[in-house]
Enzyme design. Structure first.
Site, short mmCIF file in Angstrom:
data_model
loop_
_atom_site.label_atom_id
_atom_site.label_comp_id
_atom_site.label_asym_id
_atom_site.label_seq_id
_atom_site.Cartn_x
_atom_site.Cartn_y
_atom_site.Cartn_z
N GLY A 1 0.83 -1.20 0.00
CA GLY A 1 0.00 0.00 0.00
C GLY A 1 0.86 1.24 0.00
O GLY A 1 2.09 1.18 0.14
N LYS B 1 4.46 0.05 8.16
CA LYS B 1 4.27 1.34 7.49
C LYS B 1 5.52 2.17 7.70
O LYS B 1 5.96 2.37 8.84
CB LYS B 1 3.04 2.02 8.09
N ASP C 1 -11.37 10.56 10.01
CA ASP C 1 -11.17 10.15 8.61
C ASP C 1 -11.83 8.78 8.36
O ASP C 1 -11.23 7.90 7.75
CB ASP C 1 -9.68 10.13 8.27
N1 LIG Z 1 -2.39 -3.54 8.34
C1 LIG Z 1 -2.52 -3.49 7.02
N2 LIG Z 1 -2.74 -4.60 6.31
C2 LIG Z 1 -2.88 -4.57 4.95
N3 LIG Z 1 -2.80 -3.45 4.22
C3 LIG Z 1 -2.59 -2.28 4.88
C4 LIG Z 1 -2.44 -2.24 6.30
N4 LIG Z 1 -2.23 -0.95 6.67
C5 LIG Z 1 -2.26 -0.24 5.54
N5 LIG Z 1 -2.47 -1.00 4.46
C6 LIG Z 1 -2.56 -0.57 3.04
O1 LIG Z 1 -1.74 0.60 2.87
C7 LIG Z 1 -2.53 1.72 2.46
C8 LIG Z 1 -2.01 3.01 3.10
O2 LIG Z 1 -2.05 2.90 4.51
P1 LIG Z 1 -2.50 4.12 5.46
O3 LIG Z 1 -3.92 4.51 5.13
O4 LIG Z 1 -2.22 3.76 6.87
O5 LIG Z 1 -1.48 5.24 4.97
P2 LIG Z 1 -1.67 6.81 5.03
O6 LIG Z 1 -0.39 7.45 4.63
O7 LIG Z 1 -2.23 7.16 6.36
O8 LIG Z 1 -2.76 6.97 3.89
P3 LIG Z 1 -3.66 8.25 3.58
O9 LIG Z 1 -2.76 9.16 2.79
O10 LIG Z 1 -4.79 7.62 2.75
O11 LIG Z 1 -4.12 8.78 4.90
C9 LIG Z 1 -3.95 1.35 2.87
O12 LIG Z 1 -4.90 1.98 2.05
C10 LIG Z 1 -3.97 -0.17 2.68
O13 LIG Z 1 -4.19 -0.51 1.33
#
Ligand SMILES: Nc1ncnc2c1ncn2[C@@H]1O[C@H](COP(=O)(O)OP(=O)(O)OP(=O)(O)O)[C@@H](O)[C@H]1O
Length: 335
Positions: A35, A73, A176
Protein backbone atom coordinates in the site's frame (compact mmCIF):
# COMPACT_ATOMS: atom_id res chain seq x y z
CA UNK A 1 22.13 3.76 8.63
CA UNK A 2 20.37 6.10 10.99
CA UNK A 3 20.85 7.00 14.62
CA UNK A 4 18.16 6.52 17.18
CA UNK A 5 16.06 9.12 18.91
CA UNK A 6 13.53 9.04 21.71
CA UNK A 7 15.11 5.89 23.13
CA UNK A 8 13.81 3.95 20.11
CA UNK A 9 15.83 2.47 17.33
CA UNK A 10 15.24 1.05 13.92
CA UNK A 11 18.21 0.33 11.74
CA UNK A 12 17.78 0.05 8.02
CA UNK A 13 20.25 -2.67 7.16
CA UNK A 14 20.88 -2.53 3.45
CA UNK A 15 24.38 -3.98 3.76
CA UNK A 16 23.99 -6.94 6.08
CA UNK A 17 20.36 -7.86 5.91
CA UNK A 18 19.47 -7.46 2.24
CA UNK A 19 16.84 -4.84 3.03
CA UNK A 20 15.97 -6.08 6.51
CA UNK A 21 14.53 -3.57 8.95
CA UNK A 22 15.02 -3.61 12.67
CA UNK A 23 12.31 -2.25 14.90
CA UNK A 24 13.82 -2.12 18.35
CA UNK A 25 15.01 -5.70 19.01
CA UNK A 26 13.01 -7.30 16.19
CA UNK A 27 14.22 -7.90 12.67
CA UNK A 28 11.93 -8.01 9.63
CA UNK A 29 12.44 -8.95 6.00
CA UNK A 30 10.53 -6.84 3.50
CA UNK A 31 8.55 -9.17 1.21
CA UNK A 32 6.65 -6.65 -0.96
CA UNK A 33 4.84 -3.34 -0.94
CA UNK A 34 1.11 -3.62 -0.20
CA UNK A 35 0.00 0.00 0.00
CA UNK A 36 0.89 3.64 -0.26
CA UNK A 37 -0.33 6.80 1.44
CA UNK A 38 0.51 10.51 1.37
CA UNK A 39 4.06 10.21 2.75
CA UNK A 40 3.97 6.53 3.60
CA UNK A 41 4.63 3.13 2.11
CA UNK A 42 3.15 -0.03 3.60
CA UNK A 43 5.06 -3.29 3.23
CA UNK A 44 4.32 -6.92 3.92
CA UNK A 45 7.18 -8.08 6.15
CA UNK A 46 8.18 -11.31 7.84
CA UNK A 47 9.87 -11.42 11.22
CA UNK A 48 13.29 -13.07 10.97
CA UNK A 49 13.71 -14.16 14.55
CA UNK A 50 10.88 -16.00 16.26
CA UNK A 51 9.68 -14.61 19.55
CA UNK A 52 11.76 -15.97 22.41
CA UNK A 53 10.97 -15.96 26.08
CA UNK A 54 14.21 -14.14 26.69
CA UNK A 55 13.11 -11.27 24.45
CA UNK A 56 12.02 -8.09 26.21
CA UNK A 57 8.31 -7.95 26.99
CA UNK A 58 6.26 -7.15 23.89
CA UNK A 59 3.79 -4.39 24.34
CA UNK A 60 1.11 -6.34 22.49
CA UNK A 61 1.93 -10.00 22.99
CA UNK A 62 -1.63 -10.77 21.86
CA UNK A 63 -0.75 -9.63 18.34
CA UNK A 64 2.06 -12.09 17.58
CA UNK A 65 1.38 -13.35 14.05
CA UNK A 66 1.29 -17.12 13.53
CA UNK A 67 3.28 -17.09 10.29
CA UNK A 68 5.50 -14.15 11.32
CA UNK A 69 4.04 -11.73 8.74
CA UNK A 70 3.04 -8.16 9.56
CA UNK A 71 2.27 -4.86 7.84
CA UNK A 72 5.03 -2.29 8.26
CA UNK A 73 4.27 1.34 7.49
CA UNK A 74 7.30 3.46 6.68
CA UNK A 75 6.63 7.18 6.93
CA UNK A 76 9.01 9.66 5.35
CA UNK A 77 9.40 12.79 7.48
CA UNK A 78 10.92 16.01 6.23
CA UNK A 79 9.82 18.69 8.69
CA UNK A 80 9.22 19.21 12.38
CA UNK A 81 5.50 19.44 11.61
CA UNK A 82 5.51 15.99 9.96
CA UNK A 83 7.54 14.57 12.86
CA UNK A 84 4.99 15.93 15.34
CA UNK A 85 2.15 14.43 13.28
CA UNK A 86 3.71 10.96 13.27
CA UNK A 87 4.40 11.16 17.01
CA UNK A 88 0.76 12.09 17.50
CA UNK A 89 -0.36 9.16 15.29
CA UNK A 90 1.78 6.82 17.43
CA UNK A 91 0.49 8.31 20.70
CA UNK A 92 -3.16 8.11 19.66
CA UNK A 93 -2.83 4.61 18.11
CA UNK A 94 -1.39 3.35 21.38
CA UNK A 95 -4.40 4.57 23.38
CA UNK A 96 -6.97 2.15 22.02
CA UNK A 97 -7.44 -1.57 22.50
CA UNK A 98 -10.41 -2.98 20.63
CA UNK A 99 -10.88 -5.92 18.21
CA UNK A 100 -12.24 -3.61 15.49
CA UNK A 101 -9.41 -1.04 15.76
CA UNK A 102 -6.08 -1.86 14.13
CA UNK A 103 -3.51 -2.12 16.94
CA UNK A 104 -0.08 -0.57 16.69
CA UNK A 105 2.21 -3.43 17.71
CA UNK A 106 5.52 -1.59 17.78
CA UNK A 107 7.16 1.51 16.36
CA UNK A 108 10.46 3.27 15.93
CA UNK A 109 11.60 6.64 14.63
CA UNK A 110 15.09 7.14 13.24
CA UNK A 111 16.91 10.29 12.24
CA UNK A 112 18.25 9.94 8.69
CA UNK A 113 20.04 13.12 7.70
CA UNK A 114 19.54 16.85 7.65
CA UNK A 115 17.62 18.90 10.19
CA UNK A 116 14.28 17.13 10.26
CA UNK A 117 14.69 14.10 8.01
CA UNK A 118 13.43 11.03 9.81
CA UNK A 119 11.82 7.73 8.99
CA UNK A 120 9.13 6.25 11.18
CA UNK A 121 8.35 2.53 11.16
CA UNK A 122 4.97 1.41 12.45
CA UNK A 123 4.19 -2.29 12.84
CA UNK A 124 0.62 -3.63 12.52
CA UNK A 125 -1.14 -6.98 12.02
CA UNK A 126 -1.54 -7.53 8.28
CA UNK A 127 -4.92 -7.93 6.55
CA UNK A 128 -4.32 -9.06 3.00
CA UNK A 129 -7.91 -8.91 1.69
CA UNK A 130 -7.59 -5.15 1.22
CA UNK A 131 -9.68 -2.23 2.37
CA UNK A 132 -13.41 -1.75 2.00
CA UNK A 133 -12.52 0.77 -0.71
CA UNK A 134 -10.56 -1.87 -2.67
CA UNK A 135 -13.42 -4.32 -2.23
CA UNK A 136 -16.16 -1.90 -3.31
CA UNK A 137 -14.11 -0.91 -6.38
CA UNK A 138 -13.86 -4.54 -7.46
CA UNK A 139 -17.58 -5.00 -6.81
CA UNK A 140 -18.41 -1.84 -8.77
CA UNK A 141 -16.56 -3.14 -11.81
CA UNK A 142 -18.46 -6.46 -11.55
CA UNK A 143 -21.81 -4.76 -10.80
CA UNK A 144 -21.98 -6.76 -7.55
CA UNK A 145 -23.33 -5.60 -4.19
CA UNK A 146 -22.96 -6.73 -0.61
CA UNK A 147 -25.98 -8.56 0.79
CA UNK A 148 -28.05 -6.76 3.44
CA UNK A 149 -26.56 -9.15 6.02
CA UNK A 150 -22.96 -8.31 5.03
CA UNK A 151 -23.69 -4.55 4.91
CA UNK A 152 -25.08 -4.69 8.45
CA UNK A 153 -22.28 -6.86 9.84
CA UNK A 154 -19.46 -4.82 8.33
CA UNK A 155 -21.11 -1.61 9.48
CA UNK A 156 -21.73 -2.91 12.99
CA UNK A 157 -18.05 -3.77 13.46
CA UNK A 158 -16.99 -0.30 12.31
CA UNK A 159 -19.46 1.17 14.80
CA UNK A 160 -18.07 -0.97 17.62
CA UNK A 161 -14.54 0.29 16.94
CA UNK A 162 -15.72 3.88 16.73
CA UNK A 163 -17.76 3.50 19.91
CA UNK A 164 -14.54 2.61 21.73
CA UNK A 165 -12.97 5.88 20.54
CA UNK A 166 -16.05 8.00 21.25
CA UNK A 167 -16.37 6.52 24.75
CA UNK A 168 -12.78 7.38 25.64
CA UNK A 169 -12.13 10.00 28.32
CA UNK A 170 -11.89 12.50 26.66
CA UNK A 171 -13.83 11.27 23.60
CA UNK A 172 -11.77 10.94 20.43
CA UNK A 173 -12.98 11.54 16.90
CA UNK A 174 -11.35 9.43 14.19
CA UNK A 175 -11.81 12.28 11.69
CA UNK A 176 -11.17 10.15 8.61
CA UNK A 177 -13.81 7.42 8.64
CA UNK A 178 -14.09 6.18 5.04
CA UNK A 179 -13.99 2.86 3.15
CA UNK A 180 -10.23 3.33 2.48
CA UNK A 181 -9.60 3.20 6.22
CA UNK A 182 -11.44 -0.06 6.89
CA UNK A 183 -9.55 -3.31 6.40
CA UNK A 184 -11.68 -6.30 5.43
CA UNK A 185 -10.87 -9.93 6.14
CA UNK A 186 -12.96 -12.61 4.49
CA UNK A 187 -13.17 -16.11 5.92
CA UNK A 188 -14.99 -18.81 4.01
CA UNK A 189 -18.57 -19.20 5.15
CA UNK A 190 -18.27 -16.39 7.70
CA UNK A 191 -19.25 -12.73 7.75
CA UNK A 192 -16.43 -10.35 6.70
CA UNK A 193 -14.38 -8.93 9.57
CA UNK A 194 -13.94 -5.13 9.53
CA UNK A 195 -11.07 -3.30 11.23
CA UNK A 196 -10.90 0.48 11.38
CA UNK A 197 -7.37 1.85 10.87
CA UNK A 198 -5.30 5.00 10.32
CA UNK A 199 -5.41 7.10 13.47
CA UNK A 200 -3.28 9.82 11.91
CA UNK A 201 -6.16 12.31 12.05
CA UNK A 202 -7.72 11.17 15.35
CA UNK A 203 -7.90 13.87 18.02
CA UNK A 204 -9.91 14.74 21.14
CA UNK A 205 -13.33 15.34 19.60
CA UNK A 206 -14.83 18.26 21.50
CA UNK A 207 -13.93 21.80 20.52
CA UNK A 208 -15.50 25.08 21.43
CA UNK A 209 -15.33 27.48 18.53
CA UNK A 210 -15.78 31.04 19.70
CA UNK A 211 -14.41 33.28 16.93
CA UNK A 212 -14.12 33.55 13.17
CA UNK A 213 -10.42 32.81 13.32
CA UNK A 214 -10.99 29.62 15.37
CA UNK A 215 -13.63 28.54 12.84
CA UNK A 216 -11.23 29.14 9.94
CA UNK A 217 -8.44 27.31 11.75
CA UNK A 218 -10.70 24.26 12.18
CA UNK A 219 -11.70 24.34 8.50
CA UNK A 220 -8.06 24.54 7.49
CA UNK A 221 -7.17 21.59 9.73
CA UNK A 222 -10.09 19.57 8.36
CA UNK A 223 -9.12 20.35 4.75
CA UNK A 224 -5.79 18.67 5.45
CA UNK A 225 -6.93 15.74 7.61
CA UNK A 226 -10.51 14.75 6.74
CA UNK A 227 -11.15 13.27 3.27
CA UNK A 228 -13.44 15.64 1.37
CA UNK A 229 -16.26 13.29 0.21
CA UNK A 230 -16.74 12.08 3.80
CA UNK A 231 -16.17 15.43 5.60
CA UNK A 232 -19.05 16.73 7.78
CA UNK A 233 -20.73 20.05 6.80
CA UNK A 234 -19.58 21.83 10.00
CA UNK A 235 -15.96 21.14 9.01
CA UNK A 236 -16.50 22.79 5.60
CA UNK A 237 -18.42 25.81 6.84
CA UNK A 238 -17.91 26.24 10.57
CA UNK A 239 -19.95 28.90 12.40
CA UNK A 240 -18.00 31.39 14.55
CA UNK A 241 -19.85 30.05 17.59
CA UNK A 242 -20.09 26.26 17.56
CA UNK A 243 -19.59 23.27 19.81
CA UNK A 244 -17.96 20.61 17.66
CA UNK A 245 -18.16 17.03 18.88
CA UNK A 246 -17.56 13.44 17.80
CA UNK A 247 -20.68 13.50 15.64
CA UNK A 248 -18.47 14.71 12.78
CA UNK A 249 -17.63 10.97 12.59
CA UNK A 250 -21.33 10.03 12.47
CA UNK A 251 -21.65 12.02 9.25
CA UNK A 252 -18.68 10.11 7.79
CA UNK A 253 -20.21 6.87 9.06
CA UNK A 254 -23.47 7.66 7.22
CA UNK A 255 -21.49 8.32 4.02
CA UNK A 256 -19.58 5.06 4.56
CA UNK A 257 -22.77 3.03 5.06
CA UNK A 258 -24.04 4.45 1.75
CA UNK A 259 -20.71 3.52 0.10
CA UNK A 260 -20.87 -0.06 1.47
CA UNK A 261 -24.35 -0.35 -0.06
CA UNK A 262 -23.74 1.27 -3.44
CA UNK A 263 -19.93 1.14 -3.98
CA UNK A 264 -19.77 4.95 -4.34
CA UNK A 265 -19.75 7.85 -1.84
CA UNK A 266 -23.07 9.72 -1.63
CA UNK A 267 -22.04 13.25 -2.53
CA UNK A 268 -19.71 12.23 -5.33
CA UNK A 269 -22.64 10.24 -6.69
CA UNK A 270 -24.98 13.24 -6.25
CA UNK A 271 -22.62 15.37 -8.34
CA UNK A 272 -22.44 12.74 -11.05
CA UNK A 273 -20.31 13.12 -14.13
CA UNK A 274 -21.28 16.75 -14.68
CA UNK A 275 -19.31 17.68 -11.54
CA UNK A 276 -20.05 20.74 -9.40
CA UNK A 277 -19.15 21.77 -5.87
CA UNK A 278 -18.71 18.89 -3.43
CA UNK A 279 -18.87 21.40 -0.57
CA UNK A 280 -22.28 22.72 -1.69
CA UNK A 281 -23.67 19.22 -2.17
CA UNK A 282 -22.51 18.28 1.35
CA UNK A 283 -23.59 21.46 3.13
CA UNK A 284 -27.03 21.21 1.48
CA UNK A 285 -27.27 17.47 2.23
CA UNK A 286 -28.07 16.78 -1.46
CA UNK A 287 -28.70 13.01 -1.52
CA UNK A 288 -29.51 10.84 -4.53
CA UNK A 289 -29.97 7.08 -4.55
CA UNK A 290 -28.48 4.80 -7.18
CA UNK A 291 -30.25 1.69 -8.37
CA UNK A 292 -29.29 -0.80 -5.69
CA UNK A 293 -28.95 -4.56 -5.81
CA UNK A 294 -31.70 -6.84 -6.87
CA UNK A 295 -33.42 -7.71 -4.55
CA UNK A 296 -33.04 -4.16 -3.23
CA UNK A 297 -31.95 -3.15 0.28
CA UNK A 298 -34.80 -2.63 2.74
CA UNK A 299 -35.95 0.99 2.93
CA UNK A 300 -34.88 1.03 6.61
CA UNK A 301 -31.25 1.04 5.44
CA UNK A 302 -31.81 4.23 3.41
CA UNK A 303 -33.59 5.81 6.38
CA UNK A 304 -30.63 4.82 8.54
CA UNK A 305 -28.26 6.69 6.20
CA UNK A 306 -30.53 9.76 6.18
CA UNK A 307 -30.64 9.73 10.01
CA UNK A 308 -26.83 9.99 10.15
CA UNK A 309 -26.59 12.54 7.32
CA UNK A 310 -28.31 15.37 9.19
CA UNK A 311 -26.58 18.60 8.16
CA UNK A 312 -27.24 19.99 11.69
CA UNK A 313 -24.80 18.16 13.99
CA UNK A 314 -27.08 18.55 17.03
CA UNK A 315 -29.74 16.49 15.18
CA UNK A 316 -27.34 13.65 14.46
CA UNK A 317 -27.37 10.51 16.62
CA UNK A 318 -24.47 9.55 18.89
CA UNK A 319 -22.61 6.31 18.25
CA UNK A 320 -24.50 4.51 21.06
CA UNK A 321 -27.81 5.22 19.27
CA UNK A 322 -26.35 4.05 15.98
CA UNK A 323 -25.20 0.76 17.52
CA UNK A 324 -28.65 0.17 19.07
CA UNK A 325 -30.26 0.79 15.71
CA UNK A 326 -27.94 -1.48 13.74
CA UNK A 327 -28.53 -4.21 16.34
CA UNK A 328 -32.29 -3.91 15.79
CA UNK A 329 -31.81 -4.24 12.03
CA UNK A 330 -29.48 -7.21 12.52
CA UNK A 331 -32.09 -8.89 14.75
CA UNK A 332 -34.68 -8.30 12.01
CA UNK A 333 -32.69 -9.23 8.91
CA UNK A 334 -30.23 -11.84 10.14
CA UNK A 335 -32.38 -14.03 12.33
N1 LIG B 1 -2.39 -3.54 8.34
C1 LIG B 1 -2.52 -3.49 7.02
N2 LIG B 1 -2.74 -4.60 6.31
C2 LIG B 1 -2.88 -4.57 4.95
N3 LIG B 1 -2.80 -3.45 4.22
C3 LIG B 1 -2.59 -2.28 4.88
C4 LIG B 1 -2.44 -2.24 6.30
N4 LIG B 1 -2.23 -0.95 6.67
C5 LIG B 1 -2.26 -0.24 5.54
N5 LIG B 1 -2.47 -1.00 4.46
C6 LIG B 1 -2.56 -0.57 3.04
O1 LIG B 1 -1.74 0.60 2.87
C7 LIG B 1 -2.53 1.72 2.46
C8 LIG B 1 -2.01 3.01 3.10
O2 LIG B 1 -2.05 2.90 4.51
P1 LIG B 1 -2.50 4.12 5.46
O3 LIG B 1 -3.92 4.51 5.13
O4 LIG B 1 -2.22 3.76 6.87
O5 LIG B 1 -1.48 5.24 4.97
P2 LIG B 1 -1.67 6.81 5.03
O6 LIG B 1 -0.39 7.45 4.63
O7 LIG B 1 -2.23 7.16 6.36
O8 LIG B 1 -2.76 6.97 3.89
P3 LIG B 1 -3.66 8.25 3.58
O9 LIG B 1 -2.76 9.16 2.79
O10 LIG B 1 -4.79 7.62 2.75
O11 LIG B 1 -4.12 8.78 4.90
C9 LIG B 1 -3.95 1.35 2.87
O12 LIG B 1 -4.90 1.98 2.05
C10 LIG B 1 -3.97 -0.17 2.68
O13 LIG B 1 -4.19 -0.51 1.33
Amino acid sequence: MGCSISGLNALYESATGGGDVWINERRFRVLRQIGEGGFAFVYLVREQQPASDAAPARRHAAHVSEDGTYAMKKVLIQSKEQLDLVREEIRVSSLFNHPNLLPLIDHAIIAVKGDWSHEAYLLFPVHLDGTLFDNTNIMLSRKEFYSTADVLQIFRQMCEGLKHMHSFDPPYAHNDVKPGNVLITRRKGQAPVATLMDFGSARPARKQIRSRSEALQLQEWAAEHCSAPYRAPELWDCPSHADIDERTDIWSLGCTLYAIMFNVSPFEYALGESGGSLQLAIVNGQLKWPAGPNPPYPDELRQFVIWMLQPQPAMRPHIGDVVLHVDKLIAKYLS
